[in-house]
Design a protein around this motif. Structure first.
Motif, PDB file in Angstrom:
ATOM      1  N   LYS A  72      -1.899  11.253   1.059  1.00 34.95           N
ATOM      2  CA  LYS A  72      -3.120  10.789   1.722  1.00 34.95           C
ATOM      3  C   LYS A  72      -3.602   9.552   0.990  1.00 34.95           C
ATOM      4  N   GLN A  73      -3.769   8.457   1.732  1.00 37.14           N
ATOM      5  CA  GLN A  73      -4.184   7.219   1.092  1.00 37.14           C
ATOM      6  C   GLN A  73      -4.669   6.242   2.165  1.00 37.14           C
ATOM      7  N   VAL A  74      -5.540   5.321   1.762  1.00 34.12           N
ATOM      8  CA  VAL A  74      -5.954   4.216   2.619  1.00 34.12           C
ATOM      9  C   VAL A  74      -5.773   2.941   1.813  1.00 34.12           C
ATOM     10  N   ILE A  75      -5.097   1.955   2.409  1.00 32.47           N
ATOM     11  CA  ILE A  75      -4.791   0.707   1.715  1.00 32.47           C
ATOM     12  C   ILE A  75      -5.243  -0.462   2.574  1.00 32.47           C
ATOM     13  N   GLN A  76      -5.979  -1.388   1.976  1.00 32.79           N
ATOM     14  CA  GLN A  76      -6.359  -2.637   2.643  1.00 32.79           C
ATOM     15  C   GLN A  76      -5.162  -3.574   2.564  1.00 32.79           C
ATOM     16  N   LEU A  77      -4.620  -3.976   3.705  1.00 32.78           N
ATOM     17  CA  LEU A  77      -3.502  -4.916   3.708  1.00 32.78           C
ATOM     18  C   LEU A  77      -4.027  -6.317   3.415  1.00 32.78           C
ATOM     19  N   ASP A  78      -3.288  -7.066   2.616  1.00 34.85           N
ATOM     20  CA  ASP A  78      -3.714  -8.400   2.194  1.00 34.85           C
ATOM     21  C   ASP A  78      -3.875  -9.348   3.370  1.00 34.85           C
ATOM     22  N   ASN A  79      -4.904 -10.169   3.301  1.00 37.24           N
ATOM     23  CA  ASN A  79      -5.146 -11.256   4.250  1.00 37.24           C
ATOM     24  C   ASN A  79      -5.307 -10.815   5.700  1.00 37.24           C
ATOM     25  N   THR A  80      -5.655  -9.561   5.928  1.00 35.47           N
ATOM     26  CA  THR A  80      -5.939  -9.080   7.284  1.00 35.47           C
ATOM     27  C   THR A  80      -7.136  -8.141   7.210  1.00 35.47           C
ATOM     28  N   ASP A  81      -7.605  -7.751   8.364  1.00 32.66           N
ATOM     29  CA  ASP A  81      -8.646  -6.729   8.419  1.00 32.66           C
ATOM     30  C   ASP A  81      -8.022  -5.351   8.601  1.00 32.66           C
ATOM     31  N   SER A 118       2.138  -8.354  -1.055  1.00 35.37           N
ATOM     32  CA  SER A 118       2.152  -8.380   0.401  1.00 35.37           C
ATOM     33  C   SER A 118       3.057  -7.333   1.062  1.00 35.37           C
ATOM     34  N   ARG A 119       3.702  -6.478   0.289  1.00 37.95           N
ATOM     35  CA  ARG A 119       4.591  -5.476   0.901  1.00 37.95           C
ATOM     36  C   ARG A 119       4.493  -4.131   0.204  1.00 37.95           C
ATOM     37  N   TYR A 120       4.594  -3.093   1.025  1.00 34.50           N
ATOM     38  CA  TYR A 120       4.632  -1.715   0.541  1.00 34.50           C
ATOM     39  C   TYR A 120       5.895  -1.061   1.070  1.00 34.50           C
ATOM     40  N   VAL A 121       6.385  -0.074   0.331  1.00 33.03           N
ATOM     41  CA  VAL A 121       7.561   0.682   0.750  1.00 33.03           C
ATOM     42  C   VAL A 121       7.202   2.160   0.735  1.00 33.03           C
ATOM     43  N   LEU A 122       7.390   2.797   1.882  1.00 35.32           N
ATOM     44  CA  LEU A 122       7.208   4.244   2.012  1.00 35.32           C
ATOM     45  C   LEU A 122       8.581   4.881   2.069  1.00 35.32           C
ATOM     46  N   HIS A 123       8.669   6.130   1.610  1.00 34.77           N
ATOM     47  CA  HIS A 123       9.930   6.830   1.861  1.00 34.77           C
ATOM     48  C   HIS A 123       9.670   8.280   2.218  1.00 34.77           C
ATOM     49  N   ASP A 124      10.566   8.763   3.059  1.00 32.92           N
ATOM     50  CA  ASP A 124      10.586  10.177   3.417  1.00 32.92           C
ATOM     51  C   ASP A 124      11.865  10.748   2.817  1.00 32.92           C
ATOM     52  N   GLU A 125      12.449  11.740   3.425  1.00 30.74           N
ATOM     53  CA  GLU A 125      13.655  12.364   2.861  1.00 30.74           C
ATOM     54  C   GLU A 125      14.941  11.602   3.178  1.00 30.74           C
ATOM     55  N   THR A 126      14.894  10.673   4.152  1.00 34.01           N
ATOM     56  CA  THR A 126      16.136  10.047   4.603  1.00 34.01           C
ATOM     57  C   THR A 126      16.097   8.526   4.714  1.00 34.01           C
ATOM     58  N   HIS A 127      14.929   7.927   4.841  1.00 30.15           N
ATOM     59  CA  HIS A 127      14.796   6.497   5.113  1.00 30.15           C
ATOM     60  C   HIS A 127      13.715   5.867   4.243  1.00 30.15           C
ATOM     61  N   LEU A 128      13.724   4.530   4.218  1.00 30.43           N
ATOM     62  CA  LEU A 128      12.631   3.734   3.681  1.00 30.43           C
ATOM     63  C   LEU A 128      11.951   3.043   4.855  1.00 30.43           C
ATOM     64  N   THR A 129      10.658   2.809   4.749  1.00 32.70           N
ATOM     65  CA  THR A 129       9.930   1.993   5.719  1.00 32.70           C
ATOM     66  C   THR A 129       9.179   0.934   4.934  1.00 32.70           C
ATOM     67  N   VAL A 130       9.355  -0.322   5.343  1.00 33.34           N
ATOM     68  CA  VAL A 130       8.733  -1.454   4.675  1.00 33.34           C
ATOM     69  C   VAL A 130       7.568  -1.926   5.536  1.00 33.34           C
ATOM     70  N   ILE A 131       6.406  -2.148   4.891  1.00 29.41           N
ATOM     71  CA  ILE A 131       5.212  -2.608   5.593  1.00 29.41           C
ATOM     72  C   ILE A 131       4.803  -3.945   5.002  1.00 29.41           C
ATOM     73  N   ALA A 132       4.753  -4.969   5.846  1.00 34.10           N
ATOM     74  CA  ALA A 132       4.347  -6.306   5.411  1.00 34.10           C
ATOM     75  C   ALA A 132       2.827  -6.434   5.456  1.00 34.10           C
ATOM     76  N   ALA A 133       2.314  -7.497   4.854  1.00 33.43           N
ATOM     77  CA  ALA A 133       0.868  -7.705   4.753  1.00 33.43           C
ATOM     78  C   ALA A 133       0.186  -7.822   6.109  1.00 33.43           C
ATOM     79  N   ASP A 134       0.906  -8.272   7.132  1.00 29.29           N
ATOM     80  CA  ASP A 134       0.297  -8.416   8.458  1.00 29.29           C
ATOM     81  C   ASP A 134       0.405  -7.146   9.294  1.00 29.29           C
ATOM     82  N   GLY A 135       0.951  -6.080   8.708  1.00 27.32           N
ATOM     83  CA  GLY A 135       1.060  -4.806   9.408  1.00 27.32           C
ATOM     84  C   GLY A 135       2.400  -4.575  10.083  1.00 27.32           C
ATOM     85  N   THR A 136       3.236  -5.603  10.177  1.00 26.64           N
ATOM     86  CA  THR A 136       4.565  -5.370  10.744  1.00 26.64           C
ATOM     87  C   THR A 136       5.313  -4.426   9.816  1.00 26.64           C
TER      88      THR A 136
END
Length: 190
Positions: A72-81, A118-136
């Motif tokens: 559980k977490q909330v993160i403000q992405l850089d340079n966006t609302d 500007s980037r975060y990396v999440l992981h579950d049991e099988t994959h990584l998910t990359v989140i850029a600063a603009d939310g993509t």
């Protein structure tokens, strides 16, 4: 010029205002919370409650439908609302002014790492998910059959161990994923 400087300082002041507050539980008084889910259908059990503060000074409480983990977490992405809300492993990209998510993805994320400003990396049991600063965001190809361990980031390369069962044994296989090129080396999920 003076008017432009005043507007710039007002914009900076608005940006620095508090945008959210993670709540210990749903409020018992005040306006009704708004359930937020991937499907848009309401649900009535307590999920992950967060209070949002709009730019106009009003506020609202979201009750996010939870995923399958304890993250559980909330993160403000850089340079966006945009805010990245992780509700027990499910990710919601939110604009605090809007009660509907910009995007919803995942359900079983167990860990998050910050790659750089500007980037975060999440992981579950099988994959990584990359989140850029603009939310993509994007998901890697499958890295593991059932588990990732010792995941870390150094110089924009994510590395760790991937569980790879065989007919004769269960192994942990090293992997690395380059965040800049999107190339995966190793792993055991293919």
């Amino acid at each position: 010029m003076e008017k432009e400087n005043r507007l710039n300082s007002e914009c900076k002041a608005v940006k620095s205002k508090k945008q959210f507050e993670i709540l210990p539980s749903l409020p018992t008084y005040g306006p009704m919370y708004i359930p937020v889910s991937e499907t848009g259908k309401p649900f009535y059990s307590e999920g992950f409650p967060v209070r949002f503060y709009r730019r106009d000074g009003t506020e609202w409480v979201a009750n996010f439908e939870p995923g399958w983990t304890d993250l559980k977490q909330v993160i403000q992405l850089d340079n966006t609302d945009l805010l990245l809300v992780i509700a027990c492993g499910t990710c919601y990209l939110m604009d605090p002014d809007d009660t509907k998510p910009v995007a919803v993805f995942g359900v079983g994320y167990s860990h998050i790492l910050q790659a750089n400003a500007s980037r975060y990396v999440l992981h579950d049991e099988t994959h990584l998910t990359v989140i850029a600063a603009d939310g993509t965001h994007w998901r890697t190809e499958r890295i593991s059959w059932d588990g990732l361990a010792d995941v870390r980031i150094e110089k924009n390369v994510v590395s760790g161990l991937a569980f790879s069962p065989t007919c004769t044994s269960d192994e942990w296989v090293a992997f690395s994923y380059d965040l800049d090129t999107g190339s995966l080396v190793g792993g055991g999920g293919r």
